[in-house]
Design a protein around this motif. Structure first.
Motif, PDB file in Angstrom:
ATOM      1  N   GLY A 130       0.809  -1.210   0.000  1.00  0.00           N
ATOM      2  CA  GLY A 130       0.000   0.000   0.000  1.00  0.00           C
ATOM      3  C   GLY A 130       0.841   1.258   0.000  1.00  0.00           C
TER       4      GLY A 130
ATOM      5  N   ILE B  71       2.355   1.641  -3.521  1.00  0.00           N
ATOM      6  CA  ILE B  71       1.340   2.079  -4.480  1.00  0.00           C
ATOM      7  C   ILE B  71       0.967   3.531  -4.239  1.00  0.00           C
ATOM      8  CG2 ILE B  71      -1.063   1.752  -5.192  1.00  0.00           C
ATOM      9  CD1 ILE B  71      -0.681  -1.234  -4.622  1.00  0.00           C
TER      10      ILE B  71
ATOM     11  N   GLY C 173      -3.726   3.065  -2.535  1.00  0.00           N
ATOM     12  CA  GLY C 173      -2.634   2.710  -1.632  1.00  0.00           C
ATOM     13  C   GLY C 173      -2.959   3.007  -0.186  1.00  0.00           C
TER      14      GLY C 173
END
Length: 366
Positions: free
Chosen positions: A156, A159, A311
């Motif tokens: 996460g 991203i 994310g």
């Protein structure tokens, strides 16, 4: 805008006890407005905060906008304190911690966003604000022992920060982007999780209500800005109406009323659902900036914003424990009781005595 009072609520709010109404006890009153409507109102208020900052800085210095926001926000919270007859916290140590929290959660991020919007669009400032969960997760993995790094969280973070680079147009060398203003907006979003961690370590479980702590925190932040603002700005010679109304709305709604809405949402649906408002703020901020202020929007801004939010959502998710989705088959209730007493041996009766005959106690409400 993500507001400090929101995070103070999630950090220090005690879990309400599961009590059941007995005879003669009044049933808890349900709010007149459904929580989904209040959730939407809160999203709109914080989403439009970046537009209000932009309008306010057109006539007033950034420190003046921040001071005005804190003055009107503190006035609203103080009025609620008076109505509910709650007192401000006591103790020198508590007030010293509140002074640091006010600096990290109010004075610094509010001022940085105001200065940032002198040179960057309100849409970009709103998207930078959405990086707070990413910064928070990265810092909590280091500062909070209970937050362990997992593959999902690390993914996460990766991203989310890839989405930030997409918003900023990194492949173009950040051309056409004011780096100073963007850095200020990102630092403002970073200041929030630093403040959250500090509050969690110093003020959580202090015994004071969130309303009392937040009112004191806003009061201290107002005092801090009242000292700093005259040193860096001159007294305005005229007061344009529209920017002045923007500052008033920014404080009374974006800080004062928004805190009340957020606190009620946390108490009703829990902090996990209430904090989902963070993911709607950049969408509303972008729509408001484009439609009302005429700000330009390239393809990389909304695409990067979606990546950032994906994310951030991934870092906040919690994987299920192994075997949690699969339930073992239940044996008949009587057989289960017999087998447990047999396994427990002669101590089973003293450890779990049988209930005396009589009326059962009422179950707590679900």
């Amino acid at each position: 805008m993500s507001d400090p009072t929101e995070h103070a609520v999630t950090a220090t709010a005690p879990t309400p006890p599961a009590t059941s109404p007995g005879p003669g006890t009044a049933t808890p009153r349900r709010p007149a407005v459904d929580w989904r409507i209040r959730f939407g109102v809160l999203s709109l208020i914080w989403g439009f905060s970046f537009l209000l900052i932009k309008v306010g800085t057109e006539a007033y210095a950034p420190f003046q906008v921040t001071l005005g926001r804190l003055v009107f926000g503190t006035a609203v919270v103080a009025a609620v304190l008076v109505v509910k007859r709650e007192r401000l916290p006591r103790g020198t140590r508590t007030w010293l911690h509140l002074a640091v929290a006010a600096l990290l959660l109010n004075a610094v991020p509010f001022s940085l966003f105001a200065y940032a919007e002198l040179t960057v669009p309100s849409t970009l400032a709103g998207i930078c604000n959405a990086t707070s969960p990413l910064w928070g997760m990265a810092l909590s993995l280091v500062a909070l022992s209970e937050d362990r790094p997992t593959r999902r969280r690390v993914a996460g973070l990766g991203i989310g920060f890839f989405g930030v680079l997409t918003v900023l147009g990194a492949w173009q060398g950040f051309s056409g982007l004011d780096l100073t203003g963007t850095a200020m907006a990102l630092l403002a979003s970073l200041s929030y999780p630093i403040g959250w961690i500090y509050v969690r370590r110093t003020l959580a479980g202090s015994g004071h209500s969130n309303l009392s702590l937040s009112g004191a925190q806003l009061l201290v932040a107002t005092a801090e800005l009242a000292v700093v603002t005259p040193l860096f700005t001159d007294v305005p010679t005229h007061f344009p109406v529209v920017p002045l109304l923007a500052v008033v709305a920014l404080g009374a709604l974006g800080t004062g009323l928004a805190f009340q809405l957020q606190y009620a949402l946390v108490a009703e649906v829990g902090p996990t659902t209430a904090q989902m408002v963070t993911y709607f703020i950049p969408v509303i901020a972008t729509a408001a900036g484009v439609t009302l202020l005429g700000e330009s929007l390239s393809w990389s801004t909304p695409v990067g914003a979606v990546i950032v939010l994906a994310g951030a959502a991934l870092t906040q998710s919690r994987p299920r424990a192994r075997g949690a989705t699969r339930r073992p088959e239940r044996a008949p209730r009587e057989d289960v009781g017999r087998s447990r007493r047999a396994e427990a041996g002669p101590l089973s009766r003293s450890a779990a005595p049988e209930r005396a005959p009589g009326p059962r106690p009422p179950r707590p409400p679900r």
